[in-house]
Design a protein around this motif. Sequence first.
Motif, PDB file in Angstrom:
ATOM      1  N   ARG A 179       6.079  -4.157  -5.304  1.00 20.97           N
ATOM      2  CA  ARG A 179       7.253  -4.490  -6.171  1.00 20.97           C
ATOM      3  C   ARG A 179       8.033  -3.514  -6.354  1.00 20.97           C
ATOM      4  O   ARG A 179       7.761  -2.128  -6.685  1.00 20.97           O
ATOM      5  N   ASP A 180       9.330  -3.752  -6.447  1.00 16.99           N
ATOM      6  CA  ASP A 180      10.487  -2.905  -6.376  1.00 16.99           C
ATOM      7  C   ASP A 180      10.364  -1.616  -5.623  1.00 16.99           C
ATOM      8  O   ASP A 180      10.592  -0.492  -5.858  1.00 16.99           O
ATOM      9  N   ARG A 181      10.001  -1.933  -4.290  1.00 12.62           N
ATOM     10  CA  ARG A 181       9.681  -0.842  -3.266  1.00 12.62           C
ATOM     11  C   ARG A 181       8.558   0.350  -3.407  1.00 12.62           C
ATOM     12  O   ARG A 181       8.656   1.382  -3.123  1.00 12.62           O
ATOM     13  N   ARG A 182       7.806  -0.224  -4.439  1.00 14.80           N
ATOM     14  CA  ARG A 182       6.625   0.817  -4.585  1.00 14.80           C
ATOM     15  C   ARG A 182       5.287  -0.128  -4.119  1.00 14.80           C
ATOM     16  O   ARG A 182       5.096  -1.471  -4.769  1.00 14.80           O
ATOM     17  N   ALA A 183       4.203   0.561  -3.547  1.00 13.60           N
ATOM     18  CA  ALA A 183       3.229   0.030  -3.277  1.00 13.60           C
ATOM     19  C   ALA A 183       2.194   0.352  -4.089  1.00 13.60           C
ATOM     20  O   ALA A 183       2.241   1.368  -4.862  1.00 13.60           O
ATOM     21  N   SER A 184       1.082  -0.749  -4.534  1.00 13.86           N
ATOM     22  CA  SER A 184       0.161  -0.315  -5.226  1.00 13.86           C
ATOM     23  C   SER A 184      -1.093  -1.258  -4.615  1.00 13.86           C
ATOM     24  O   SER A 184      -1.076  -1.880  -3.809  1.00 13.86           O
ATOM     25  N   PHE A 185      -2.276  -0.784  -5.364  1.00 16.92           N
ATOM     26  CA  PHE A 185      -3.404  -1.814  -4.677  1.00 16.92           C
ATOM     27  C   PHE A 185      -4.004  -2.422  -5.899  1.00 16.92           C
ATOM     28  O   PHE A 185      -4.206  -2.023  -6.989  1.00 16.92           O
ATOM     29  N   VAL A 186      -4.481  -3.659  -5.415  1.00 17.72           N
ATOM     30  CA  VAL A 186      -5.415  -4.619  -6.471  1.00 17.72           C
ATOM     31  C   VAL A 186      -6.681  -4.722  -5.643  1.00 17.72           C
ATOM     32  O   VAL A 186      -6.947  -4.575  -4.509  1.00 17.72           O
ATOM     33  N   PRO A 187      -7.902  -4.872  -6.734  1.00 12.20           N
ATOM     34  CA  PRO A 187      -9.054  -4.965  -6.129  1.00 12.20           C
ATOM     35  C   PRO A 187      -9.180  -6.455  -5.493  1.00 12.20           C
ATOM     36  O   PRO A 187      -8.575  -7.526  -5.487  1.00 12.20           O
ATOM     37  N   ALA A 188      -9.856  -6.206  -4.098  1.00 15.37           N
ATOM     38  CA  ALA A 188     -10.120  -7.351  -3.197  1.00 15.37           C
ATOM     39  C   ALA A 188     -10.768  -8.787  -3.683  1.00 15.37           C
ATOM     40  O   ALA A 188     -10.856  -9.769  -3.486  1.00 15.37           O
ATOM     41  N   ARG A 212       3.321   8.705   1.995  1.00 20.84           N
ATOM     42  CA  ARG A 212       4.642   9.137   1.495  1.00 20.84           C
ATOM     43  C   ARG A 212       4.895   9.217   0.173  1.00 20.84           C
ATOM     44  O   ARG A 212       4.731   8.638  -0.550  1.00 20.84           O
ATOM     45  N   ILE A 213       5.586  10.609  -0.074  1.00 17.99           N
ATOM     46  CA  ILE A 213       5.894  11.010  -1.442  1.00 17.99           C
ATOM     47  C   ILE A 213       7.393  11.341  -1.677  1.00 17.99           C
ATOM     48  O   ILE A 213       7.888  11.989  -0.710  1.00 17.99           O
ATOM     49  N   ASP A 214       7.996  10.761  -2.652  1.00 14.93           N
ATOM     50  CA  ASP A 214       9.544  10.931  -2.893  1.00 14.93           C
ATOM     51  C   ASP A 214       9.877  12.187  -3.532  1.00 14.93           C
ATOM     52  O   ASP A 214       8.995  13.159  -3.373  1.00 14.93           O
ATOM     53  N   VAL A 237       4.089   8.921  -5.071  1.00 16.28           N
ATOM     54  CA  VAL A 237       3.651   8.391  -4.229  1.00 16.28           C
ATOM     55  C   VAL A 237       4.436   7.044  -4.065  1.00 16.28           C
ATOM     56  O   VAL A 237       3.863   6.070  -4.822  1.00 16.28           O
ATOM     57  N   PHE A 238       4.942   6.704  -2.932  1.00 17.09           N
ATOM     58  CA  PHE A 238       5.466   5.350  -2.925  1.00 17.09           C
ATOM     59  C   PHE A 238       5.034   4.354  -1.788  1.00 17.09           C
ATOM     60  O   PHE A 238       4.952   3.308  -1.840  1.00 17.09           O
ATOM     61  N   PRO A 297       2.581   8.820  19.219  1.00 22.28           N
ATOM     62  CA  PRO A 297       3.193   9.965  17.973  1.00 22.28           C
ATOM     63  C   PRO A 297       4.709  10.040  18.186  1.00 22.28           C
ATOM     64  O   PRO A 297       5.288   9.821  19.282  1.00 22.28           O
ATOM     65  N   ARG A 298       5.196  10.308  17.098  1.00 23.09           N
ATOM     66  CA  ARG A 298       6.491  10.256  17.173  1.00 23.09           C
ATOM     67  C   ARG A 298       7.134  11.401  15.994  1.00 23.09           C
ATOM     68  O   ARG A 298       6.195  12.068  15.428  1.00 23.09           O
ATOM     69  N   THR A 299       8.436  11.790  16.076  1.00 18.24           N
ATOM     70  CA  THR A 299       9.086  12.583  14.981  1.00 18.24           C
ATOM     71  C   THR A 299       9.967  11.849  14.170  1.00 18.24           C
ATOM     72  O   THR A 299      10.915  11.256  14.621  1.00 18.24           O
ATOM     73  N   ASP A 300       9.599  11.515  12.829  1.00 20.79           N
ATOM     74  CA  ASP A 300      10.400  10.948  11.976  1.00 20.79           C
ATOM     75  C   ASP A 300      11.576  11.875  11.302  1.00 20.79           C
ATOM     76  O   ASP A 300      11.352  13.081  11.187  1.00 20.79           O
ATOM     77  N   LEU A 301      12.782  11.041  10.960  1.00 24.86           N
ATOM     78  CA  LEU A 301      13.772  11.855  10.224  1.00 24.86           C
ATOM     79  C   LEU A 301      13.556  11.302   8.723  1.00 24.86           C
ATOM     80  O   LEU A 301      13.730  10.074   8.602  1.00 24.86           O
ATOM     81  N   LEU A 302      13.442  12.250   7.718  1.00 23.56           N
ATOM     82  CA  LEU A 302      13.041  11.643   6.346  1.00 23.56           C
ATOM     83  C   LEU A 302      14.423  11.773   5.703  1.00 23.56           C
ATOM     84  O   LEU A 302      15.087  13.047   5.847  1.00 23.56           O
ATOM     85  N   LEU A 303      14.454  10.858   4.819  1.00 29.48           N
ATOM     86  CA  LEU A 303      15.864  11.069   3.725  1.00 29.48           C
ATOM     87  C   LEU A 303      15.465  11.957   2.569  1.00 29.48           C
ATOM     88  O   LEU A 303      14.120  12.159   2.543  1.00 29.48           O
ATOM     89  N   PRO A 304      16.274  12.517   1.812  1.00 33.56           N
ATOM     90  CA  PRO A 304      15.813  13.366   0.767  1.00 33.56           C
ATOM     91  C   PRO A 304      14.771  12.678  -0.122  1.00 33.56           C
ATOM     92  O   PRO A 304      13.908  13.319  -0.821  1.00 33.56           O
ATOM     93  N   SER A 305      14.899  11.263  -0.175  1.00 33.26           N
ATOM     94  CA  SER A 305      13.848  10.420  -1.030  1.00 33.26           C
ATOM     95  C   SER A 305      12.478  10.714  -0.422  1.00 33.26           C
ATOM     96  O   SER A 305      11.371  10.131  -1.048  1.00 33.26           O
ATOM     97  N   GLY A 306      12.144  11.076   0.799  1.00 35.77           N
ATOM     98  CA  GLY A 306      11.063  10.773   1.387  1.00 35.77           C
ATOM     99  C   GLY A 306      10.758   9.649   2.239  1.00 35.77           C
ATOM    100  O   GLY A 306       9.676   9.565   3.141  1.00 35.77           O
TER     101      GLY A 306
END
Length: 290
Positions: free
Chosen positions: A10-19, A146-148, A153-154, A176-185
């Motif tokens: 929701r709103d670009r944030r991940a969360s978990f619910v019980p399966a 990933r952390i902003d 943690v988003f 494997p790769r190299t990511d380029l991260l924005l200031p937001s993470g």
Amino acid sequence: MLTTRSQRWRDRRASFVPAASEIDPNRLSVDVIDTRRQATPFVEAHHYAASMPVCRLAIGLFRNGPGGRSELAGVCAFSVPINNASVPKNAGLADPLSACDLGRLVLLDDVGGNGESFLVSRAFRLLRRERPGILAVISYADPVRRIDADGQVFLPGHVGQLYATMGSRYVGRSSPRTDLLLPSGRPVSSRAISKIRNGETGERYAIDQIVQAGAAPPAFGEDRADWLQGLVRDGFLRRRRHPGNHTYVFPLVKAAKLACRKVPSLPYPLLDRAALQGDVTALPLFSLAA
């Protein structure tokens, strides 16, 4: 059980619910939706990447909304493979058009724990009906937490436990790769980077995403590769090594199941629930059962 929780958005944030939390199938429906008008706005609003890959078919999960109107509660988007080599490498199929990626799977955080399997299983059937030339689906699980910029943690990172419970074949990690991260993470997708460096179609949109994050736009006539390198040199974009995503294959027909025999089937990876940063894959990397 390989999983006790299901990832939600929701709103670009991940969360978990019980399966164990359950949906009511009688209150939900699944159908093909318009990519541009329905799927893309939903994905951009809720998925952490805020973008939609090149889509071959989009499927929506609907429920009763306010006033008895139908409400979109989830999207399963089947996209063009990341490159032509990924199909023979991961699915054993010679024709790159005979497989697609599960590019986005996004369910709102108030959908029950078994909502994903409900949506995906029905989406596979619709995919076969609408795109009969597609014989297999390749899916990737990003295990990096990933952390902003505020330390929040988003994206918790996941190892594809849903895909394991649905009977897919685990074929290992992507390169494997190299990511380029924005200031937001948040990472800039490798496809966006390629479009900018090579002046491909969609370059302006990719540049705008970085500019909207706070970067100075490229100067008139400035080489785009030099512009990106300058953002790295100035610290706006940060490099971070990524170990590769976990890769799963869903053969949809008998021919795809036979083709998959060319690709090693490996034991499913496990989630390290104690991991606070980086790769959340448990060590040892794999369970004992295939």
